[in-house]
Design a protein around this motif. Structure first.
Motif, PDB file in Angstrom:
ATOM      1  N   GLU A 119      49.925  11.603  28.521  1.00 39.24           N
ATOM      2  CA  GLU A 119      49.030  11.089  27.608  1.00 39.24           C
ATOM      3  C   GLU A 119      49.297  11.546  26.086  1.00 39.24           C
ATOM      4  N   LYS A 120      50.390  12.519  25.888  1.00 34.00           N
ATOM      5  CA  LYS A 120      50.556  13.032  24.623  1.00 34.00           C
ATOM      6  C   LYS A 120      49.272  13.539  23.927  1.00 34.00           C
ATOM      7  N   ARG A 121      48.475  14.196  24.717  1.00 36.47           N
ATOM      8  CA  ARG A 121      47.023  14.552  24.110  1.00 36.47           C
ATOM      9  C   ARG A 121      46.711  16.004  25.294  1.00 36.47           C
ATOM     10  N   ASN A 122      45.552  16.468  24.640  1.00 37.82           N
ATOM     11  CA  ASN A 122      44.856  17.840  25.249  1.00 37.82           C
ATOM     12  C   ASN A 122      44.329  17.269  26.537  1.00 37.82           C
ATOM     13  N   PRO A 123      44.357  18.028  27.840  1.00 41.04           N
ATOM     14  CA  PRO A 123      43.795  17.609  28.992  1.00 41.04           C
ATOM     15  C   PRO A 123      42.312  18.086  28.882  1.00 41.04           C
ATOM     16  N   TYR A 124      42.012  19.225  28.237  1.00 44.25           N
ATOM     17  CA  TYR A 124      40.747  19.756  28.091  1.00 44.25           C
ATOM     18  C   TYR A 124      40.299  20.121  26.481  1.00 44.25           C
ATOM     19  N   ASN A 125      39.127  20.329  26.189  1.00 42.19           N
ATOM     20  CA  ASN A 125      38.835  20.453  24.802  1.00 42.19           C
ATOM     21  C   ASN A 125      38.571  22.012  24.404  1.00 42.19           C
ATOM     22  N   THR A 126      38.000  22.611  25.488  1.00 40.41           N
ATOM     23  CA  THR A 126      37.813  24.005  25.195  1.00 40.41           C
ATOM     24  C   THR A 126      38.397  24.938  26.553  1.00 40.41           C
ATOM     25  N   VAL A 127      38.776  26.026  26.287  1.00 44.55           N
ATOM     26  CA  VAL A 127      39.290  26.816  27.344  1.00 44.55           C
ATOM     27  C   VAL A 127      38.875  28.447  27.108  1.00 44.55           C
ATOM     28  N   LEU A 128      38.112  28.721  28.147  1.00 45.38           N
ATOM     29  CA  LEU A 128      37.745  30.219  28.015  1.00 45.38           C
ATOM     30  C   LEU A 128      38.567  31.270  28.859  1.00 45.38           C
ATOM     31  N   GLY A 129      39.100  31.909  28.418  1.00 44.38           N
ATOM     32  CA  GLY A 129      40.251  32.951  29.344  1.00 44.38           C
ATOM     33  C   GLY A 129      39.428  34.304  29.285  1.00 44.38           C
ATOM     34  N   TYR A 130      39.277  34.844  30.562  1.00 45.76           N
ATOM     35  CA  TYR A 130      38.500  36.034  30.549  1.00 45.76           C
ATOM     36  C   TYR A 130      39.304  36.991  31.090  1.00 45.76           C
ATOM     37  N   ALA A 131      39.072  38.405  30.988  1.00 39.58           N
ATOM     38  CA  ALA A 131      40.043  39.255  31.252  1.00 39.58           C
ATOM     39  C   ALA A 131      39.674  39.554  32.785  1.00 39.58           C
ATOM     40  N   SER A 132      40.404  40.960  33.245  1.00 37.65           N
ATOM     41  CA  SER A 132      40.409  41.236  34.769  1.00 37.65           C
ATOM     42  C   SER A 132      39.227  41.945  35.048  1.00 37.65           C
ATOM     43  N   MET A 133      38.974  41.793  36.268  1.00 36.92           N
ATOM     44  CA  MET A 133      37.839  42.810  36.945  1.00 36.92           C
ATOM     45  C   MET A 133      38.520  43.932  37.643  1.00 36.92           C
ATOM     46  N   LEU A 134      38.381  45.210  37.311  1.00 39.98           N
ATOM     47  CA  LEU A 134      39.167  46.148  37.810  1.00 39.98           C
ATOM     48  C   LEU A 134      38.268  47.260  38.550  1.00 39.98           C
ATOM     49  N   GLY A 135      38.441  48.114  39.431  1.00 42.10           N
ATOM     50  CA  GLY A 135      37.708  49.063  40.034  1.00 42.10           C
ATOM     51  C   GLY A 135      37.134  49.727  38.911  1.00 42.10           C
ATOM     52  N   GLU A 136      36.164  50.495  39.444  1.00 37.98           N
ATOM     53  CA  GLU A 136      35.248  51.560  38.469  1.00 37.98           C
ATOM     54  C   GLU A 136      36.269  52.942  37.913  1.00 37.98           C
ATOM     55  N   ASP A 137      37.437  52.989  38.735  1.00 33.69           N
ATOM     56  CA  ASP A 137      38.503  53.994  38.098  1.00 33.69           C
ATOM     57  C   ASP A 137      39.277  53.424  37.042  1.00 33.69           C
ATOM     58  N   GLY A 138      39.079  52.107  36.682  1.00 30.13           N
ATOM     59  CA  GLY A 138      40.220  51.477  35.823  1.00 30.13           C
ATOM     60  C   GLY A 138      41.200  50.832  36.505  1.00 30.13           C
ATOM     61  N   ARG A 139      41.584  50.907  37.731  1.00 32.57           N
ATOM     62  CA  ARG A 139      42.786  50.461  38.264  1.00 32.57           C
ATOM     63  C   ARG A 139      42.362  49.244  38.846  1.00 32.57           C
ATOM     64  N   PRO A 140      43.470  48.294  39.168  1.00 31.76           N
ATOM     65  CA  PRO A 140      43.292  47.170  40.088  1.00 31.76           C
ATOM     66  C   PRO A 140      42.842  47.480  41.326  1.00 31.76           C
ATOM     67  N   MET A 141      41.742  46.620  42.161  1.00 29.60           N
ATOM     68  CA  MET A 141      41.254  46.840  43.360  1.00 29.60           C
ATOM     69  C   MET A 141      42.252  46.641  44.431  1.00 29.60           C
ATOM     70  N   HIS A 142      42.493  47.721  45.347  1.00 32.73           N
ATOM     71  CA  HIS A 142      43.354  47.778  46.199  1.00 32.73           C
ATOM     72  C   HIS A 142      42.626  48.312  47.490  1.00 32.73           C
ATOM     73  N   LYS A 143      42.649  47.958  48.788  1.00 37.75           N
ATOM     74  CA  LYS A 143      42.063  48.510  49.923  1.00 37.75           C
ATOM     75  C   LYS A 143      42.884  49.997  50.137  1.00 37.75           C
ATOM     76  N   SER A 144      44.226  50.086  49.769  1.00 34.86           N
ATOM     77  CA  SER A 144      45.015  51.378  49.921  1.00 34.86           C
ATOM     78  C   SER A 144      44.535  52.396  49.142  1.00 34.86           C
ATOM     79  N   TRP A 145      43.844  51.843  47.878  1.00 37.09           N
ATOM     80  CA  TRP A 145      43.531  52.911  46.998  1.00 37.09           C
ATOM     81  C   TRP A 145      41.845  53.423  47.093  1.00 37.09           C
ATOM     82  N   GLY A 146      41.400  52.565  47.920  1.00 36.86           N
ATOM     83  CA  GLY A 146      39.877  52.881  48.260  1.00 36.86           C
ATOM     84  C   GLY A 146      38.952  52.491  47.107  1.00 36.86           C
ATOM     85  N   ASN A 147      39.305  51.552  46.332  1.00 35.96           N
ATOM     86  CA  ASN A 147      38.263  51.443  45.143  1.00 35.96           C
ATOM     87  C   ASN A 147      38.242  49.622  45.297  1.00 35.96           C
ATOM     88  N   ALA A 148      38.455  49.139  46.237  1.00 35.53           N
ATOM     89  CA  ALA A 148      38.145  47.627  46.541  1.00 35.53           C
ATOM     90  C   ALA A 148      36.649  47.437  47.164  1.00 35.53           C
TER      91      ALA A 148
END
Length: 817
Positions: free
Chosen positions: A437-466
């Motif tokens: 179409e040679k145009r935008n597929p959406y008018n507005t996009v909201l990009g939000y940041a990541s959800m991490l564990g309380e310790d500030g690291r990505p959530m992983h079962k092996s780290w015990g913070n998931a």
């Protein structure tokens, strides 16, 4: 460390005259290359050097051979290495532990090495021989690899295998090197690898080292050593990964569009234009998208060795090399020459779709679909075109008349986490829409940041913070979880966990519930009925009512504007701020107005009316954010079916008093300064003070009713009149505090009357505590025994504690009737 023997045939060039000069002195001259992935050595096709470096020719006097290694870096500094926390020379690092005496005989420029040919230990393997036949001029040559050959590790000569590494592959394309792919997808050596075929390169890395130790009595292996370095692994199971080259399908980014009258722009250029048509939230999202579009390669759209996924509708002819893309069910049906009946009625996925064969449009051969499935983002990018089925025709609108599709395109709003979606979903939809179409597929996009564990690291079962979702929903509560998300600045990562949930519940949900509970308690005591009240006028006699209603109407406007602007963060933060103001100022200063002892019935009714209106309106504002708490409050107060069926509140601009709201902000700043002074001088708020003064600034606090609230909150009898202020602030007993430009002066001298009054306040507090301990309800009358006290305070005590008879005695007693 691998020795590669320089081939005499390459020494005819003038550029190699230094090497040629020394060649006759030695039996052999070797290029000493290094690698941390020995399994890739059979795939070697070149040696990379840095043309800015100087290399040394080192003679081994024990066997009349020489090796070439890095000597000086681009700054002409001698290269050093660290061994056992000690700095050593390059030669000591390389030659320690090797038999023979090594001596440097000459230095050569990196440029003098480029173009040399060499022999390698795996030249007899069929796959390697094929690579030599394919490109004999560049096979086993020294090439300029200055961008990847560094001086701080290795030998300064890098083993290049374009079939086993991204940087090597890019260098190979530039230098027109042959490519040797030596392993299958499970890291097993392929056919054509001689004795290594069928053996796993990762499970048995020793097979290459063992071969080098034995081949030609170890001629090509100088030594091995342990070297700590970064290596890719699976993020989920931590299995080591290997890089291999394979044939894939791409969408070209830099081929110019073919137009009838002129040459068009590339897809990359067109997508940049499309991206700029979109409103990005946050604004730096556009910069990220443009950076990705600027630096990305051609778009890889295929996935090998997959079963479930988008079956790429590409039909390739193995006979003539022609390929064709099928655009619809109808086209496939019309082109099918075999298998349509087996496919008919099934979804276009494996295995059904692969029953169909078509005729090659060029050579008429029967051809089938390629085995690959599509990249998931290729499928996701088609959403603006593939999802709109016309309810009237029951056909895909975009491929028919497009009328229904035009009602919905472009989308008003999309949202996803921005760390990955700039190069995935956001990007793929832009690509599809640009092409179609040679145009935008959406008018507005909201990009939000990541959800991490309380310790500030990505959530992983092996780290015990998931935290598993169901566990989180059960322990935290979905309303609390939702509020955590909507009150988080979407630009910043959120540290999610049970402590965060407890803090959120305490800061908002419990405060709001306590306000609701306060209202219900005192409305029931007063037998107040919302049906008998009218809240349609602006005639609020109490300054607090005027202020909170003004604030409420301002809030309605802010929430509506923010939500219309796709800004839930501002909306939710404004609601939370309002609830805190409601609890910590309005309710706090209105408790006496609705208590059982309040004697102004009109004021009491008006206060209850205001709180009722606030709670009902707040429930409506909160409904889009947290469904359950506002539903409970709304249905309990109104008797209506659901808050989610109620009409959205409308701002009444006539009730917004900006001047009053500003005055109240100033008042609370003064209160903050006053409380800070009391704390500093250890004077309880229950202890009355005689007088106060506040400095006049550009932010003048002039409303007398608001000033009275300051006196009530700080428990001060009066303001000093302006004409006496200079004399007042010079008194030794007057202290001051300035917070954010709001300065207050308090006379902290406590005379006999003030002290006695403070003692009475302490007694009243003790009585209230004892009432609570005895389980007295709010309206229950009691009798009192109190220590000796001036009886002029009896009426005050009776009114404040709902007491009947008061008897003086030795100690304080509360007697239930």
């Amino acid at each position: 460390f691998l020795k590669l023997k320089i081939n005499d045939s390459s020494l005819s060039q003038d550029a190699h005259k230094v090497i040629k000069k020394f060649k006759h002195k030695f039996k052999n001259i070797y290029l000493l290359v290094w690698t941390t992935t020995p399994w890739t050595i059979p795939a070697n096709v070149a040696v990379g050097i840095n043309t800015k470096f100087i290399y040394g020719i080192w003679e081994n006097k024990g066997n009349d051979e020489a090796v070439i290694i890095l000597e000086k870096d681009e700054n002409l500094d001698n290269v050093k290495r660290i061994s056992g926390n000690k700095e050593i020379s390059m030669s000591e690092y390389i030659f320690s532990g090797i038999e023979g005496e090594f001596k440097k005989t000459e230095e050569v420029l990196g440029t003098e090495l480029v173009g040399l040919h060499y022999n390698a230990p795996f030249d007899s393997l069929p796959l390697v021989k094929n690579a030599e036949k394919e490109k004999p001029n560049t096979f086993h040559t020294v090439v300029n690899g200055s961008e990847i050959v560094v001086s701080n590790e290795g030998t300064g000569l890098l083993h290049i295998a374009p079939g086993a590494g991204k940087e090597d592959f890019d260098l190979g394309k530039r230098e027109d090197l042959p490519i040797i792919s030596v392993i299958t997808d499970n890291a097993t050596y392929m056919d054509g690898m001689g004795e290594f075929s069928g053996k796993n390169a990762k499970k048995h890395p020793e097979i290459i080292i063992d071969y080098l130790r034995n081949y030609c009595q170890g001629e090509y292996l100088l030594k091995t050593m342990y070297f700590k370095h970064r290596y890719p692994s699976c993020w989920r199971c931590k299995t080591e990964l290997v890089w291999k080259v394979t044939h894939e399908w791409y969408i070209a980014m830099d081929r110019k569009e073919k137009l009838k009258v002129k040459e068009g722009k590339t897809l990359r250029q067109q997508m940049v234009k499309t991206a700029k048509m979109i409103r990005w939230m946050p604004e730096f999202g556009l910069d990220r998208e443009l950076d990705w579009l600027k630096n990305m390669n051609d778009w890889l759209i295929s996935k090998k060795n997959r079963y479930w996924g988008l079956a790429l509708p590409i039909y390739e002819c193995n006979k003539c090399g022609n390929f064709e893309v099928i655009g619809s069910f109808e086209e496939l049906k019309n082109r099918a020459v075999l298998g349509w009946e087996k496919f008919k009625g099934n979804s276009p996925h494996k295995p059904f779709i692969d029953e169909v064969m078509i005729e090659c449009s060029k050579c008429k051969e029967k051809i089938g679909r390629i085995d690959d499935v599509g990249n998931v983002w290729l499928d996701a990018g088609s959403v603006p075109f593939s999802t709109y089925i016309d309810p009237k025709t029951k056909k895909l609108s975009y491929t028919s008349d497009k009328e229904y599709w035009r009602e919905w395109f472009p989308a008003d709003f999309i949202t996803e986490s921005f760390p990955g979606q700039f190069k995935n979903w956001f990007y793929s939809m832009i690509a599809m829409s640009t092409v179609l179409e040679k145009r935008n597929p959406y008018n507005t996009v909201l990009g939000y940041a990541s959800m991490l564990g309380e310790d500030g690291r990505p959530m992983h079962k092996s780290w015990g913070n998931a935290i598993e979702f169901n566990e989180g929903a059960d322990k935290i509560g979905v309303d609390v979880m939702r509020w955590i998300f909507v009150t988080q600045d979407p630009e910043q990562n959120i540290h999610f966990g049970f402590r965060k949930a407890d803090e959120t519940r305490r800061k908002f949900h419990l405060i709001l519930w306590n306000v609701y509970n306060f209202f219900v308690t005192y409305a029931n005591l007063a037998k107040w009925d919302s049906k008998n009240t009218s809240r349609s006028n602006n005639n609020y006699s109490n300054i607090l009512d005027k202020w909170i209603i003004s604030l409420l109407n301002q809030l309605i406007g802010i929430v509506e504007k923010s939500l219309n602007d796709f800004d839930s963060f501002t909306a939710a933060a404004s609601i939370e701020s309002f609830v805190i103001d409601l609890s910590q100022w309005y309710i706090r200063r209105s408790r006496d107005r609705v208590s059982i002892r309040a004697d102004n019935q009109t004021d009491k009714d008006q206060c209850l009316e205001v709180i009722y209106e606030i709670l009902v309106t707040l429930s409506k504002l909160l409904a889009p954010f947290i469904p359950y708490l506002p539903e409970e409050i709304f249905t309990s107060l109104t008797g209506e079916k659901s808050v989610h069926l109620a009409k959205w509140p409308i701002t009444d601009d006539n009730k917004i008093d900006t001047s009053l709201m500003k005055q109240m902000v100033f008042a609370r700043k003064l209160v903050e300064s006053g409380h800070s002074l009391r704390k500093e001088y250890k004077i309880k708020t229950r202890q009355p003070l005689s007088s106060a003064w506040h400095s006049e600034t550009s932010n003048k606090l002039e409303n007398e009713k608001v000033l009275d609230l300051v006196l009530q909150e700080l428990n001060v009898h009066k303001w000093i009149v302006k004409k006496d202020s200079n004399k007042f602030i010079k008194k030794p007993s007057v202290v001051s505090k300035n917070i954010d430009g709001f300065e207050i002066f308090l006379d902290i001298n406590i005379d006999k009357d003030l002290l006695e009054e403070g003692q009475v306040r302490d007694i009243i507090r003790q009585i209230q505590i004892k009432r609570k301990e005895l389980g007295c309800d709010l309206a229950e009358k009691i009798d009192l025994v109190i220590p000796k006290l001036n009886n002029k305070y009896f009426n005050l005590i009776q009114r404040e504690t709902i007491a009947g008879q008061i008897i003086q005695g030795e100690e304080l007693k509360v007697i239930r009737k």
